[in-house]
Design an enzyme around this catalytic site. Structure first.
Site, PDB file in Angstrom:
ATOM      1  CG  ASN A   7      -1.884   1.125   1.294  1.00 31.57           C
ATOM      2  OD1 ASN A   7      -1.821   2.054   0.476  1.00 31.57           O
ATOM      3  ND2 ASN A   7      -2.781   1.086   2.255  1.00 31.57           N
ATOM      4  NE  ARG A  91      -5.348   2.988  -1.110  1.00 26.76           N
ATOM      5  CZ  ARG A  91      -5.251   4.124  -0.432  1.00 26.76           C
ATOM      6  NH1 ARG A  91      -4.255   4.318   0.392  1.00 26.76           N
ATOM      7  NH2 ARG A  91      -6.147   5.063  -0.580  1.00 26.76           N
ATOM      8  CG  HIS A 180     -10.346   6.388   1.410  1.00 32.94           C
ATOM      9  ND1 HIS A 180     -10.720   7.663   1.793  1.00 32.94           N
ATOM     10  CD2 HIS A 180      -8.995   6.383   1.402  1.00 32.94           C
ATOM     11  CE1 HIS A 180      -9.634   8.385   2.009  1.00 32.94           C
ATOM     12  NE2 HIS A 180      -8.568   7.633   1.770  1.00 32.94           N
ATOM     13  NE  ARG A 241      -5.841  14.322  -1.691  1.00 31.97           N
ATOM     14  CZ  ARG A 241      -5.922  13.087  -1.211  1.00 31.97           C
ATOM     15  NH1 ARG A 241      -6.934  12.733  -0.439  1.00 31.97           N
ATOM     16  NH2 ARG A 241      -5.000  12.209  -1.500  1.00 31.97           N
ATOM     17  CD  GLU A 384      -7.373   1.133   3.075  1.00 28.75           C
ATOM     18  OE1 GLU A 384      -6.632   1.475   4.013  1.00 28.75           O
ATOM     19  OE2 GLU A 384      -7.645   1.869   2.128  1.00 28.75           O
TER      20      GLU A 384
END
Ligand code: AMP
Length: 399
Positions: A7, A91, A180, A241, A384
């Site tokens: 990841n 990922r 996500h 962001r 994940e």
């Protein structure tokens, strides 16, 4: 099967080596501060203490090469050679309109990931670097790409369309994609399992709150709306962001600041905005809490904007689904910070959302619902890597 899950984030690289037969994690770790001073590697072989070292990494490839060394040599080794690894799962942030599920990495898939770089400028280059670095170090081992966008492909058109000229959707596939997805998919399924219900029976709002943050409405196990958009820039204010803003702000700022290049403006929105900009202190929520506790008004403002935005999404997604049975908090901030969870749901008692502050201060998978709360509020650590390993195994077994 032994599957290595990678990841690769903007300045970090998490990895786990799974034995899918036994379900065991053989090793896991983290390379931090890649490309910036203070590089650090943590490697935990199963059943052993975590090995830590300061290790400067100019690129993600440097990080992966070091991880492979640690897994195969000396006291940190968990396998005798790289050939024991059957496959690598990655990922990948953005699959655009090209991928609605996980896929085997081929030259065409790499090209598609490259084409999506403008849509995921913080992550897709790192994800691709991870794939290329593994190719270099591990030869022709099968690699699988698991896209953050895939889970959100079930959104109805009225949720994913932007109200701009329709031809932009037809010509360029401009629409909301969401990110996500692997995390939202995992924690929403875990929530159902935890509550002893079938996913089809539940309306869940999942809040993935980390350096990047997104919220997802999951109705009957399927995503029906999510806060991120064409790119991960939309939605909540995040570490760096901006999240949502009036698009006219761009022209106003560019005119007044003499910015002529839109990509410079987008760099500002992606890398110099969010809670970093609001606080003027840091993009790291731990730093913001420390600063707020020392009296920084700007740190307080950043945290207030963040929690206010979470609250609005929970309310609007409950409206979108015609109700909500469960709210889930996950990821770095969502799992670890009781204060964010508490502030985000304050004022939602009218919807039956109420948390127990004592329970809220515990860790792990936990039900933090107050005794008189009607909506279940859960903290579920995301995984994940587990989902990526499962998808990778499924695809590689079918080869
Ligand atoms: P992630 O992107 O999921 O890895 O989350 C990274 C973010 O989680 C960073 O902003 C960290 O500061 C934040 N984080 C991690 N642990 C804590 C904590 N105990 N309290 C507040 N924020 C935390």
């Amino acid at each position: 099967m032994k599957i290595l899950v990678i990841n690769a984030g903007s300045s970090s690289l998490k990895y786990q080596l799974f034995n899918t037969e036994s379900g065991a994690i053989l090793a896991k770790g983290l390379c931090e501060r890649i490309g910036i001073p203070g590089g650090h590697v943590k490697h935990t072989p199963a059943g052993k203490d975590t090995y830590e070292e300061d290790f400067a990494m100019e690129s993600h490839a440097d990080g992966i090469r070091r991880v492979i060394e640690l897994m195969t040599t000396g006291s940190t080794a968990v396998i005798s050679s790289m050939s024991e690894i059957d496959a690598v799962g990655h990922r990948v942030l953005h699959g655009g309109a090209e991928f609605s599920g996980s896929v085997l990495v081929t030259p065409e898939v790499k090209d598609a990931i490259k084409r999506c770089i403008p849509l995921g400028p913080l992550h897709n280059p790192a994800n691709l670097t991870g794939i290329l670095a593994c190719e270099e170090a591990m030869g022709d081992i099968p690699q699988v790409a698991v896209f953050d966008t895939a889970f959100h492909q079930t959104m109805p058109d009225y949720a994913f369309m932007y109200a701009i000229p329709y031809e932009y959707y037809e010509k360029y596939a401009i629409r909301k994609y969401g990110f996500h997805g692997t995390s939202h998919r995992y924690v929403s399924a875990k929530a159902a399992e935890f509550l002893g219900k079938k996913p089809e029976e539940l309306k869940v709002v999942t809040c993935h709150l980390g350096n990047g943050s997104s919220i997802c409405a999951v109705d009957g196990g399927k995503c029906v709306d999510t806060s991120m958009g064409l790119t991960p820039l939309e939605g909540l204010p995040m570490g760096t962001r901006s999240g949502n803003l009036d698009p006219a702000v761009l022209e106003f700022v560019m005119k007044n600041e003499g910015i002529t290049d839109i990509s410079e403006m987008l760099t500002i929105l992606n890398k110099k905005s969010g809670v970093l900009a609001l606080s003027g202190i840091s993009s790291d929520f731990r730093d913001l809490f420390a600063a707020r506790d020392q009296g920084s008004e700007r740190a307080k403002l950043a945290l207030d904007c963040f929690t206010y935005s979470i609250k609005k999404y929970i309310g609007s997604y409950a409206a979108a689904m015609g109700g909500v049975d469960c709210v889930v908090f996950t990821a770095g901030v969502g799992e670890n910070n009781a204060s964010i969870r508490s502030d985000a749901v304050k004022g939602l008692e009218f919807m039956g959302i109420k948390i127990d502050e004592a329970k809220n201060n515990t860790r792990g998978t936990v039900d933090i619902t107050a005794a008189d709360g009607k909506v279940k509020v859960l903290v579920i650590p995301t995984d994940e890597e587990f989902v990526i390993a499962s998808d990778t195994e499924e695809i590689v077994k079918a080869l």
